[in-house]
Motif scaffolding. Sequence first.
Motif, short mmCIF file in Angstrom:
data_model
loop_
_atom_site.label_atom_id
_atom_site.label_comp_id
_atom_site.label_asym_id
_atom_site.label_seq_id
_atom_site.Cartn_x
_atom_site.Cartn_y
_atom_site.Cartn_z
N GLN A 277 1.01 -1.36 0.12
CA GLN A 277 0.13 -0.15 -0.05
C GLN A 277 0.95 1.22 0.22
O GLN A 277 1.34 1.87 0.98
N THR A 279 0.48 4.49 -1.23
CA THR A 279 -0.17 5.64 -0.79
C THR A 279 -1.60 5.23 -0.41
O THR A 279 -2.06 4.02 -0.53
N LYS A 281 -4.06 5.85 -2.21
CA LYS A 281 -4.88 5.58 -3.32
C LYS A 281 -3.89 4.29 -4.24
O LYS A 281 -4.73 3.83 -5.13
N LEU A 282 -2.81 4.08 -3.92
CA LEU A 282 -2.15 3.35 -4.69
C LEU A 282 -1.51 1.86 -4.13
O LEU A 282 -0.95 2.29 -3.04
N LYS A 283 -1.80 0.86 -4.80
CA LYS A 283 -1.36 -0.26 -4.47
C LYS A 283 -0.60 -1.23 -5.25
O LYS A 283 -0.88 -1.15 -6.52
N LEU A 315 -0.67 -2.80 -10.71
CA LEU A 315 -0.96 -1.78 -10.20
C LEU A 315 -2.55 -1.23 -9.87
O LEU A 315 -3.19 -1.40 -10.90
N ASP A 316 -3.05 -0.88 -8.70
CA ASP A 316 -4.24 -0.60 -8.46
C ASP A 316 -4.09 0.81 -8.08
O ASP A 316 -3.57 1.36 -7.06
N TYR A 317 -5.05 1.69 -8.65
CA TYR A 317 -5.10 3.19 -8.29
C TYR A 317 -6.36 3.95 -8.33
O TYR A 317 -7.19 3.55 -9.01
N GLN A 318 -6.95 4.31 -6.98
CA GLN A 318 -8.11 4.85 -6.85
C GLN A 318 -8.10 6.30 -7.37
O GLN A 318 -7.52 6.97 -6.73
N TYR A 324 -11.85 3.62 -10.32
CA TYR A 324 -10.49 2.92 -10.16
C TYR A 324 -9.92 2.62 -11.44
O TYR A 324 -10.68 2.36 -12.50
N LYS A 326 -6.78 0.06 -13.00
CA LYS A 326 -5.83 -1.25 -12.75
C LYS A 326 -4.89 -1.50 -14.10
O LYS A 326 -5.45 -1.44 -15.21
#
Length: 351
Positions: A277, A279, A281-283, A315-318, A324, A326
């Motif tokens: 994790q 940030t 928002k970013l995983k 990469l996952d970003y909200q 979202y 990805k």
Amino acid sequence: MNIKSLLLGSAAALAVVSGAQAADAIVAAEPEPVEYVRVCDAYGTGYFYIPGTETCLKIEGYIRFQVDFGKDQSDHGNPGPGGFPEGTSDWDAFTRGQVQFTAKSDTEYGPLTGVIVLQANADAANSAFQNTKLDSAYIDIAGFRAGLFYSWWDDGLSGETDVLASHETLHNSIRYQYESGDFYAGISVDELEDGHYNPGENPNNVGVALGLGGKAGAFTYQVTGGYDTDNEEGAIRGMGTVAIGPGTLGLAAVWASGGNSYYDASEWTIAAEYAIQATDKLKITPGAQYFWNYGLESNNQDFADGDAWKVGLTLDYQITDNFYAKASVQYLDGDDIDDQTTGYFRLQRAF
């Protein structure tokens, strides 16, 4: 004419006029009471009472746009164990819309739940995904579930690298699951029509799956087994996660006795992923997996002798609430297969 006669005539005329006006008068009807939608907070957020009933309903879903790339076109972010038929181009875009209806009400046996999931896919490059389908539909009460739903084998690690199930994990099934706190254990009987079967034989009919799992502090665990009665082969899988540092480490291992509908990617495999994790928002999730005796021989029952390995990054970003992005890239290589690089980019709006 005397005054008395004039007064009586005037009174009679006024009575006639007043009666006519009374007959023409419009009387407004009383407004009917309106029952406004009431929030139902007994089962969590998002539920409301269906007017006139004590049944609570929740509507949710998502809209997804995705572009796949690579030598082998996947089934849009859910890669299978043995690869997929080559696509007609190096990339492929598709769009999906999904809506879920969940109804709950109290009974003497506990909450009665009904779930319907409808899904529509549009993919110009692959006619198999030009469809509108029933993705799930089941009834759940007192630990019993019956209908069309995903099995425990559908669970996986955090990223997109791991291959921990084979074939379709959505079955018409009957299941009982016992739950106590953070622990659960259950058994299901599954129809395996879309599973593994030997050349020249009819598709499978019945499988039996077992599942147990739970959570203890920062550690989660799951053990899943499956026995394919037609092929007389089975598989067992163990998974666990633990919070370490800025992320969560996930480990998994699978063993299969032979070709079966629950797992037939390899005889043995181990997988590891670390979801960082970075940030709010970013995983970032790197992953790796190794396969012993990867793939099946021509008889579709015995495993091959060669090994294979796979590495990937997701990469996952909200972007904002309920929106979202990805991105995922995966590399697979082995003794008896050509190397493959695949991946996708996805935008998804949930509601």
